[in-house]
Design an enzyme around this catalytic site. Structure first.
Site, short mmCIF file in Angstrom:
data_model
loop_
_atom_site.label_atom_id
_atom_site.label_comp_id
_atom_site.label_asym_id
_atom_site.label_seq_id
_atom_site.Cartn_x
_atom_site.Cartn_y
_atom_site.Cartn_z
CG HIS A 1 35.51 50.29 39.10
ND1 HIS A 1 36.88 50.20 38.99
CD2 HIS A 1 35.28 51.44 39.80
CE1 HIS A 1 37.45 51.24 39.60
NE2 HIS A 1 36.49 52.01 40.08
CG ASP B 1 46.18 51.54 37.48
OD1 ASP B 1 45.09 52.04 37.84
OD2 ASP B 1 47.24 52.20 37.47
CG ASN C 1 41.58 51.20 46.02
OD1 ASN C 1 41.79 50.05 45.62
ND2 ASN C 1 42.14 52.25 45.43
#
Ligand code: FPP
Length: 256
Positions: A40, A23, A71
């Site tokens: 990311h 996370d 998601n």
């Protein structure tokens, strides 16, 4: 503490199975003035380093929560960026997985993923299935409640009678069938919840929360987390006296 994964020693009480909720990519990016997709990308680099480290120290099962059922609610551009990173990862890491005996598996609904991702995953799973040294499980299009419902439906479809529904039988219908339950769950970036991750399998898992964002979670951080795990006493419902008296020691590396 070693900062070089290649010089890291094997922690004394290594869990058999570590599962990580990666996370904080978005917050990490925001703090650097970068886009979420760049966060990311940094997260994907951390994945490579952590997989390398875990393989190096001899961890047998590693599960990474890479894309949850929820998601899909993210902006389409972010979802596309995540799948592009996953495709890059599969392409670049496949030779190493083959060389190092890593078997890639997916926990989740592969058929619900976009066609190129599905195809690449199925190919990598097939090609690495003989890997005997480490299972790398990517939780993709995954949710624990959905996994439990899927297992229940599958048992009903087999016509099992109620008395046949044991814990072991149930576990054999989960994505993690054949693998030990996670001993240790790590969540980065300060949140302290499980977010629909491995709810059946985590019954006895030790939990570890760190404020570090996932892109900053280095092998040294992993080593520190594993050292914390090794210091824990796992009781599995027994009293300390029972543990002291019997041979059922439950130090960090023992399983149920
Ligand atoms: C959580 O951060 C992270 C994700 C939803 C995706 C995890 C993906 C990667 C680490 C990269 C690609 C994966 C592989 C296997 C190559 P967040 O976006 O929820 O962060 P935030 O809570 O700070 O917004």
């Amino acid at each position: 503490m070693s900062t070089d994964p290649l010089s890291a020693g094997t922690p004394s009480c290594l869990p058999r199975h570590v599962a990580i909720i990666m996370d904080g990519n978005g917050r990490w990016a925001q703090a650097q003035g970068l886009s979420r997709s760049q966060g990311h990308r940094a997260g994907a680099l951390a994945v490579r380093e952590i997989v390398t480290y875990c393989r190096k120290i001899g961890l047998r099962h590693l599960t990474l929560y890479a894309f949850s059922n929820e998601n899909w609610n993210r902006p389409q551009a972010e979802i596309s960026a995540l799948f592009t990173l996953l495709l890059d990862f599969l392409k670049s890491e496949l030779p190493r997985m083959l060389r190092e005996g890593i078997a890639l598996k997916v926990f989740g609904d592969v058929d619900g993923l976009p066609l190129p991702v599905r195809t690449a995953l199925k190919m990598a799973i097939k090609r690495t299935e003989q890997g005997r040294d480490m299972a790398l499980n990517l939780a993709l299009n995954y949710g624990a409640r959905q996994e439990i419902l899927r297992a229940t439906r599958s048992m009903l479809a087999e016509g099992l009678s109620p008395e046949d529904v044991t814990e072991e039988r149930f576990a054999s219908h989960l994505y993690s069938a054949g693998q030990p339950d996670p001993d240790f769950i790590i969540r980065t970036s300060g949140e302290q919840r499980l977010s629909n991750f491995l709810l059946f399998q985590c019954a006895y898992a030790e939990l570890y929360f760190t404020p570090r964002a996932w892109p900053d979670f280095t092998p040294a951080c992993m080593e520190e987390a594993l050292a914390d795990y090794a210091r824990r006493q796992r009781r599995f419902g027994k009293t300390q006296e029972q543990i002291d008296a019997g041979n059922s020691t439950v130090s960090g590396s023992e399983q149920k």
